[in-house]
Design a protein around this motif. Sequence first.
Motif, short mmCIF file in Angstrom:
data_model
loop_
_atom_site.label_atom_id
_atom_site.label_comp_id
_atom_site.label_asym_id
_atom_site.label_seq_id
_atom_site.Cartn_x
_atom_site.Cartn_y
_atom_site.Cartn_z
N ALA A 207 2.27 1.93 -3.71
CA ALA A 207 1.49 2.39 -4.45
C ALA A 207 0.95 3.83 -4.13
O ALA A 207 0.83 4.82 -5.16
N ALA A 208 0.85 4.27 -2.87
CA ALA A 208 0.82 5.82 -2.47
C ALA A 208 1.83 6.54 -2.71
O ALA A 208 1.78 7.64 -3.45
N GLN A 209 2.90 6.06 -2.72
CA GLN A 209 4.17 6.82 -3.42
C GLN A 209 4.17 7.03 -4.84
O GLN A 209 4.87 7.78 -5.30
N GLU B 243 1.59 7.30 -6.54
CA GLU B 243 0.59 8.40 -7.05
C GLU B 243 1.05 9.63 -7.40
O GLU B 243 1.94 10.08 -6.54
N ARG C 155 -5.06 -4.39 10.23
CA ARG C 155 -4.68 -4.19 8.68
C ARG C 155 -5.16 -5.50 8.17
O ARG C 155 -4.98 -5.55 6.95
N ALA D 125 1.56 13.86 -6.72
CA ALA D 125 1.28 14.35 -5.71
C ALA D 125 0.15 15.34 -6.03
O ALA D 125 -0.09 15.86 -6.95
N GLN D 126 -0.61 15.71 -4.67
CA GLN D 126 -1.71 16.49 -4.91
C GLN D 126 -1.47 17.83 -5.39
O GLN D 126 -0.34 18.34 -4.61
N ARG E 121 0.72 -1.02 -0.01
CA ARG E 121 0.06 0.05 0.15
C ARG E 121 0.70 1.26 0.12
O ARG E 121 0.60 2.34 -0.62
N ASN E 122 1.89 1.27 0.89
CA ASN E 122 2.90 2.52 0.82
C ASN E 122 3.56 2.70 -0.64
O ASN E 122 3.58 3.82 -1.04
#
Length: 349
Positions: A308-310, A312, A345, A314-315, A305-306
Motif C-alpha cells: 500500500a505504501a508503494q 501511494e 506488528r 511520491a511526496q 502495508r508495504n
Amino acid sequence: MPLFRLRGILAVALCCTTLAAAAEPDSGDRYRVTMTMKMAGMSMPGTTTEVCTARAQPVSEQSIPKDKDCDVQNFRVEGAKASYRIVCTGKNAMTGDGEMETLPGGFRGSMKAQAEGQQIAMNYEGKRIGGCDFATESPEAQGRAITAQVCEAQVGSVLSHAMYVGPKAACPTYKAKFCANVKREMDNTTDPARFADADRKFGKGIWDAAEGCGGSRAAILAKACGRAESGGDLDFVGDYCPDLVPRQCAGADPNRNGRFLVRHCAERARTLAAQQCEGRGYTAMQSSPYRAFCTSYAAERLNARNAAAQAEPAQEDGAAEAPASNAEPAKKASLRDRLKSLKDRIGGN
C-alpha cells in the motif's frame, strides 16, 4: 532483404539447368557455381559453392522453386535461353526478372530484383564438375535431412510444440512421438508440486503443448487439485483451486496451514490472530503452538502495508531530507529486536 529470399533466387538459377547428359536413375549433375551480387550501391564479394541438381530436366515454369506466396509470370524459353518474372507478396514482398542460358558443360544467368525498396542485381555462372546422387545430395534432400535431425533433437522438449502440432508444423510426421512424450510429462504434472513448478517455469508454453496433443490445463489441474486436497496440500489448493477453498477454511490446522489461512481465509485468520497472537510477549510467543501461524499473519500484514505504501504517490514538497552523507550507517537490528518488532506488528492497526 531476407537471406532465405536470396537463396531462393539462386535456387531458381540452379533449377533451370538443362544439359544433354544421359539420364541415370537417382543421379544428378554437380556444379561449381560462382555468384556475384550488388545491393544498395555496394558490390558483395563473389561466392562459390557446389550444388547437386537433377540431371537433364527440361526447363519449365514448374521447375522454378518458389515460396507459397510467389508466382512465376511471363515464363518463356527461346532456344538455349529462358526468361521469367517472379512476384512475391506478403511479409517478404519481392519482384524480380531473371534469365539464364544453357552452355556446353554449364550455364550462366542474371537476376534483377527489388525488395524492401532496394535494388538487387545478381549474376551467376555454373560449371559442371561431375556427377552426384541427387536423391541424397540435392539441396532439397540435404534440407530434409537437416530438418529430420532438428525434429529428432527437439522431440523431447514440450516447449517445441509448434514444430510438431498445428497447420504450420515443420515436423508433422513426428507428432505421435512428440505427443507420447507430452503425455508422460502431463501424467507427472498431476502431482501438485510438479504442476506448480511447471506452471512457474514454463507458463503457457507447456499447456499449449498439452492442448496440441489432446489434453488441457484444466483437466490436468483438476487432477492436481484432487490430489492436493486429499493430501492436505492446502497451499496448492489456495493458490490453484479456488472452488475448494471455502470448504477447507473451517478445518484447516493453523499449525500446518498458517499460510493458507492467512492468504485465503481472512475472517478465520483475524479471529485466530485476536485469540492467539495479539498481546503476547516475546517469551510467550516462542512457546505458543500458534507461533508459526502468528508469524505468517504478521508477515502478510506487513507485506500488505508495504504494498500500500508503494502504491501511494511520491511526496513532492516537504519530503523528508535525505540523511547527510557523513551520517553513520544504521546498525542491523538483532534477531531478538526483529522478532520483538514482528510481535508488536501483530496487534497493530
